[in-house]
Scaffold this motif. Structure first.
Motif, PDB file in Angstrom:
ATOM      1  N   GLY A  35      -4.752 -87.897  55.768  1.00  0.00           N
ATOM      2  CA  GLY A  35      -4.649 -88.674  56.992  1.00  0.00           C
ATOM      3  C   GLY A  35      -3.238 -88.772  57.522  1.00  0.00           C
ATOM      4  N   THR A  36      -2.239 -88.281  56.763  1.00  0.00           N
ATOM      5  CA  THR A  36      -0.866 -88.238  57.265  1.00  0.00           C
ATOM      6  C   THR A  36      -0.467 -86.782  57.453  1.00  0.00           C
ATOM      7  OG1 THR A  36       0.285 -87.996  55.153  1.00  0.00           O
ATOM      8  CG2 THR A  36      -0.388 -90.229  55.781  1.00  0.00           C
ATOM      9  N   LEU A  37       0.521 -86.549  58.296  1.00  0.00           N
ATOM     10  CA  LEU A  37       0.970 -85.178  58.533  1.00  0.00           C
ATOM     11  C   LEU A  37       1.718 -84.620  57.329  1.00  0.00           C
ATOM     12  CD1 LEU A  37       2.009 -85.488  62.273  1.00  0.00           C
ATOM     13  CD2 LEU A  37      -0.012 -84.374  61.336  1.00  0.00           C
ATOM     14  N   PHE A  38       2.201 -85.482  56.454  1.00  0.00           N
ATOM     15  CA  PHE A  38       2.819 -84.993  55.223  1.00  0.00           C
ATOM     16  C   PHE A  38       1.796 -84.241  54.378  1.00  0.00           C
ATOM     17  CE2 PHE A  38       3.875 -85.780  50.686  1.00  0.00           C
ATOM     18  CZ  PHE A  38       5.021 -85.018  50.620  1.00  0.00           C
ATOM     19  N   PHE A  39       0.531 -84.628  54.480  1.00  0.00           N
ATOM     20  CA  PHE A  39      -0.521 -83.930  53.751  1.00  0.00           C
ATOM     21  C   PHE A  39      -0.555 -82.457  54.131  1.00  0.00           C
ATOM     22  CE2 PHE A  39      -4.912 -82.263  53.990  1.00  0.00           C
ATOM     23  CZ  PHE A  39      -5.184 -82.189  52.629  1.00  0.00           C
ATOM     24  N   ASP A  40      -0.289 -82.147  55.411  1.00  0.00           N
ATOM     25  CA  ASP A  40      -0.313 -80.751  55.849  1.00  0.00           C
ATOM     26  C   ASP A  40       0.827 -79.956  55.225  1.00  0.00           C
ATOM     27  OD1 ASP A  40      -2.583 -80.648  57.914  1.00  0.00           O
ATOM     28  OD2 ASP A  40      -1.435 -82.401  58.532  1.00  0.00           O
ATOM     29  N   VAL A  41       1.972 -80.597  55.024  1.00  0.00           N
ATOM     30  CA  VAL A  41       3.054 -79.941  54.294  1.00  0.00           C
ATOM     31  C   VAL A  41       2.594 -79.629  52.881  1.00  0.00           C
ATOM     32  CG1 VAL A  41       5.383 -80.223  53.356  1.00  0.00           C
ATOM     33  CG2 VAL A  41       4.873 -81.049  55.663  1.00  0.00           C
ATOM     34  N   CYS A  42       1.960 -80.604  52.237  1.00  0.00           N
ATOM     35  CA  CYS A  42       1.501 -80.435  50.850  1.00  0.00           C
ATOM     36  C   CYS A  42       0.475 -79.317  50.711  1.00  0.00           C
ATOM     37  CB  CYS A  42       0.906 -81.744  50.334  1.00  0.00           C
ATOM     38  SG  CYS A  42       2.107 -83.061  50.081  1.00  0.00           S
ATOM     39  N   ARG A  43      -0.500 -79.285  51.618  1.00  0.00           N
ATOM     40  CA  ARG A  43      -1.555 -78.276  51.466  1.00  0.00           C
ATOM     41  C   ARG A  43      -1.018 -76.868  51.726  1.00  0.00           C
ATOM     42  NH1 ARG A  43      -4.096 -76.591  56.245  1.00  0.00           N
ATOM     43  NH2 ARG A  43      -3.436 -77.727  58.115  1.00  0.00           N
ATOM     44  N   ILE A  44       0.012 -76.743  52.584  1.00  0.00           N
ATOM     45  CA  ILE A  44       0.615 -75.426  52.809  1.00  0.00           C
ATOM     46  C   ILE A  44       1.461 -75.027  51.611  1.00  0.00           C
ATOM     47  CG2 ILE A  44       2.229 -74.137  54.267  1.00  0.00           C
ATOM     48  CD1 ILE A  44       1.183 -75.910  56.620  1.00  0.00           C
ATOM     49  N   LEU A  45       2.180 -75.981  51.036  1.00  0.00           N
ATOM     50  CA  LEU A  45       2.926 -75.692  49.804  1.00  0.00           C
ATOM     51  C   LEU A  45       1.990 -75.230  48.698  1.00  0.00           C
ATOM     52  CD1 LEU A  45       5.463 -78.669  49.619  1.00  0.00           C
ATOM     53  CD2 LEU A  45       6.040 -76.252  49.913  1.00  0.00           C
ATOM     54  N   GLU A  46       0.859 -75.895  48.554  1.00  0.00           N
ATOM     55  CA  GLU A  46      -0.105 -75.552  47.513  1.00  0.00           C
ATOM     56  C   GLU A  46      -0.698 -74.171  47.745  1.00  0.00           C
ATOM     57  OE1 GLU A  46      -3.598 -77.916  45.192  1.00  0.00           O
ATOM     58  OE2 GLU A  46      -3.809 -77.782  47.370  1.00  0.00           O
ATOM     59  N   ALA A  47      -1.010 -73.857  49.009  1.00  0.00           N
ATOM     60  CA  ALA A  47      -1.669 -72.585  49.317  1.00  0.00           C
ATOM     61  C   ALA A  47      -0.716 -71.391  49.265  1.00  0.00           C
ATOM     62  CB  ALA A  47      -2.316 -72.665  50.697  1.00  0.00           C
ATOM     63  N   LEU A 102       4.976 -84.197  45.653  1.00  0.00           N
ATOM     64  CA  LEU A 102       5.719 -82.941  45.510  1.00  0.00           C
ATOM     65  C   LEU A 102       5.876 -82.555  44.045  1.00  0.00           C
ATOM     66  CD1 LEU A 102       8.414 -83.627  48.259  1.00  0.00           C
ATOM     67  CD2 LEU A 102       6.470 -82.056  48.418  1.00  0.00           C
ATOM     68  N   ASN A 103       6.035 -83.558  43.193  1.00  0.00           N
ATOM     69  CA  ASN A 103       6.111 -83.288  41.752  1.00  0.00           C
ATOM     70  C   ASN A 103       4.793 -82.738  41.223  1.00  0.00           C
ATOM     71  OD1 ASN A 103       8.657 -83.779  40.396  1.00  0.00           O
ATOM     72  ND2 ASN A 103       8.491 -85.890  41.110  1.00  0.00           N
ATOM     73  N   GLU A 104       3.694 -83.307  41.696  1.00  0.00           N
ATOM     74  CA  GLU A 104       2.381 -82.836  41.257  1.00  0.00           C
ATOM     75  C   GLU A 104       2.105 -81.407  41.693  1.00  0.00           C
ATOM     76  OE1 GLU A 104      -0.712 -85.584  42.366  1.00  0.00           O
ATOM     77  OE2 GLU A 104       0.386 -87.290  41.547  1.00  0.00           O
ATOM     78  N   LEU A 105       2.775 -80.982  42.752  1.00  0.00           N
ATOM     79  CA  LEU A 105       2.640 -79.596  43.215  1.00  0.00           C
ATOM     80  C   LEU A 105       3.557 -78.660  42.430  1.00  0.00           C
ATOM     81  CD1 LEU A 105       2.417 -80.213  47.047  1.00  0.00           C
ATOM     82  CD2 LEU A 105       0.631 -79.244  45.601  1.00  0.00           C
ATOM     83  N   ASP A 106       4.255 -79.198  41.447  1.00  0.00           N
ATOM     84  CA  ASP A 106       5.119 -78.412  40.560  1.00  0.00           C
ATOM     85  C   ASP A 106       6.393 -77.914  41.239  1.00  0.00           C
ATOM     86  OD1 ASP A 106       5.034 -78.180  37.889  1.00  0.00           O
ATOM     87  OD2 ASP A 106       3.695 -76.457  37.783  1.00  0.00           O
ATOM     88  N   TYR A 107       7.025 -78.809  41.973  1.00  0.00           N
ATOM     89  CA  TYR A 107       8.328 -78.500  42.561  1.00  0.00           C
ATOM     90  C   TYR A 107       9.369 -79.467  42.011  1.00  0.00           C
ATOM     91  CZ  TYR A 107       6.549 -75.097  45.890  1.00  0.00           C
ATOM     92  OH  TYR A 107       5.991 -73.960  46.435  1.00  0.00           O
ATOM     93  N   ASP A 135      10.422 -74.171  43.225  1.00  0.00           N
ATOM     94  CA  ASP A 135       9.176 -73.920  42.499  1.00  0.00           C
ATOM     95  C   ASP A 135       9.415 -73.837  40.995  1.00  0.00           C
ATOM     96  OD1 ASP A 135       6.666 -73.198  41.707  1.00  0.00           O
ATOM     97  OD2 ASP A 135       6.692 -71.202  42.611  1.00  0.00           O
ATOM     98  N   ARG A 136       8.879 -74.814  40.258  1.00  0.00           N
ATOM     99  CA  ARG A 136       9.052 -74.828  38.799  1.00  0.00           C
ATOM    100  C   ARG A 136       8.350 -73.645  38.134  1.00  0.00           C
ATOM    101  NH1 ARG A 136       7.214 -80.548  38.722  1.00  0.00           N
ATOM    102  NH2 ARG A 136       9.043 -81.887  38.993  1.00  0.00           N
ATOM    103  N   ARG A 137       7.265 -73.178  38.722  1.00  0.00           N
ATOM    104  CA  ARG A 137       6.516 -72.072  38.119  1.00  0.00           C
ATOM    105  C   ARG A 137       7.339 -70.782  38.138  1.00  0.00           C
ATOM    106  NH1 ARG A 137       0.628 -73.221  41.023  1.00  0.00           N
ATOM    107  NH2 ARG A 137       0.555 -75.454  40.504  1.00  0.00           N
ATOM    108  N   ARG A 138       8.298 -70.720  39.035  1.00  0.00           N
ATOM    109  CA  ARG A 138       9.204 -69.563  39.079  1.00  0.00           C
ATOM    110  C   ARG A 138      10.471 -69.808  38.270  1.00  0.00           C
ATOM    111  NH1 ARG A 138       7.543 -69.065  44.643  1.00  0.00           N
ATOM    112  NH2 ARG A 138       6.949 -66.938  45.214  1.00  0.00           N
ATOM    113  N   TYR A 139      11.042 -71.013  38.441  1.00  0.00           N
ATOM    114  CA  TYR A 139      12.393 -71.247  37.961  1.00  0.00           C
ATOM    115  C   TYR A 139      12.509 -72.264  36.831  1.00  0.00           C
ATOM    116  CZ  TYR A 139      13.069 -69.202  42.613  1.00  0.00           C
ATOM    117  OH  TYR A 139      13.008 -68.404  43.730  1.00  0.00           O
TER     118      TYR A 139
END
Length: 368
Positions: free
Chosen positions: A146-158, A188-193, A219-223
């Protein structure tokens, strides 16, 4: 301003007029924009870019200018306001996508860095404790839906870019007693950054007191997460002052009317008597101004320029552009009212460029 006369076939003019009408532009603006697009595309072909980025909640492209300067290539942009789209198009030759909430994240091009000056909307975390009590998992989607920050999160995840850089108002840290910012960091932490943030004042680069929070993540998965990041900015020297951004010949229309100037003085006196600090602000020529806001078009009261023997005046749109660190080559194709809103909502370009270079340098270091 130069004038050029063009000859168009009837069918060509008809097509341009129809396009201009649909875009809310004049025929002249449509033709000018088309020329800017052509020139922009030629410039792009000549540049050798070392990374890619996307520009979300792009406004008029302040963050894009910053990451262009850092050596990037913008592969996607998004901005819903039609007047900001017009300015963006005139300067970069790209028409940003509209409503970000309707964009499929999978359709966004792959990119190295996500850039966003997302709006600070109220975050609703109501119901999270109830879900916990019921044993249901909660994550960033539950917290920020319901917030526009969610759209940042879903793009980061995808798309999982290597890094991101977000910008927002200083008050984001204290909004809702700190709960809003806590949700952002947790998400952002839960997205592994790996997250780093700092409130920085733009007056190190422009003659304006403008504090903004900048959040960067890798990106923690890279670095992994055994590294640090410093906002080691390099202030501009000599320190810029208001006199540096002023135009020499300013139209009388920017001078406050007697009625408005009287009102502002009475308003300031009233609040001063009540013990408040509200009122107009005369910017010192050898110092810095107050923060330019999107409401500047109303009366210009927060940043006024003194004039000997006359009422104070507002800044011109070009001076507002300079106050935010935009180059004089930046095209302002909209009305003064829209320009004031756009620059008031924008970023301090040289500050963002400074941090952008630090983010790029950190990625290069992590990939050595």
């Amino acid at each position: 301003m130069k004038q050029v006369h063009l000859r168009l076939e009837d069918n060509q003019y008809k097509e341009i007029a129809e396009y201009a009408k649909g875009a809310g532009m004049t025929v002249q603006d449509a033709i000018s924009t088309a020329l800017y697009v052509m020139l922009s595309r030629q410039k792009k072909q000549k540049k050798n870019r070392k990374f890619t980025f996307i520009d979300l909640f792009a406004g008029i492209g302040g963050m894009r200018l910053a990451f262009d300067e850092a050596g990037g290539e913008c592969v996607y942009s998004n901005e819903w306001n039609k007047f900001s789209q017009q300015t963006y198009m005139a300067n970069f030759g790209d028409m940003p996508d509209g409503d970000i909430t309707q964009v499929n994240a999978a359709d966004i091009p792959d990119h190295d860095i996500l850039v966003a000056g997302f709006p600070c909307q109220p975050f609703s975390i109501a119901g999270v404790s109830k879900k916990n009590s019921l044993g249901r998992a909660t994550g960033f989607a539950d917290k920020t839906q319901g917030t526009l920050f969610f759209d940042v999160c879903r793009i980061l995840e995808a798309k999982r870019p290597k890094a991101f850089m977000l910008e927002n108002v200083k008050n984001l840290c204290s909004h809702d007693r700190g709960r809003t910012f806590k949700v952002i960091v947790e998400s952002l932490n839960e997205l592994d950054y790996e997250i780093f943030y700092k409130v920085i004042d733009g007056q190190s680069f422009v003659p304006q007191h403008r504090e903004r929070i900048i959040i960067v993540g890798f990106d923690r998965r890279r670095y992994g997460n055994y590294f640090d990041f410093e906002f080691d900015i390099t202030p501009k020297e000599p320190k810029p002052v208001i006199a540096d951004i002023l135009e020499k010949d300013v139209d009388i229309k920017y001078t406050l009317s007697d009625k408005l100037w009287t009102y502002l003085q009475q308003y300031a006196a009233k609040h001063k008597a009540a013990g408040n600090g509200f009122g107009f602000g005369i910017a010192p020529l050898d110092g810095v101004s107050r923060t330019l806001s999107a409401r500047y078009y109303k009366d210009g009261s927060e940043v006024l320029i003194e004039q000997p023997g006359k009422n104070p005046r507002k800044l011109t749109p070009r001076e507002c552009a300079r106050l935010q660190g935009f180059p004089d080559s930046f095209v302002i194709p909209v009305s003064d009212t829209q320009a004031y809103k756009q620059f008031g909502n924008s970023v301090v370009v040289p500050l963002m460029a400074n941090v952008a270079k630090l983010v790029v340098a950190k990625i290069e270091q992590l990939e050595e």
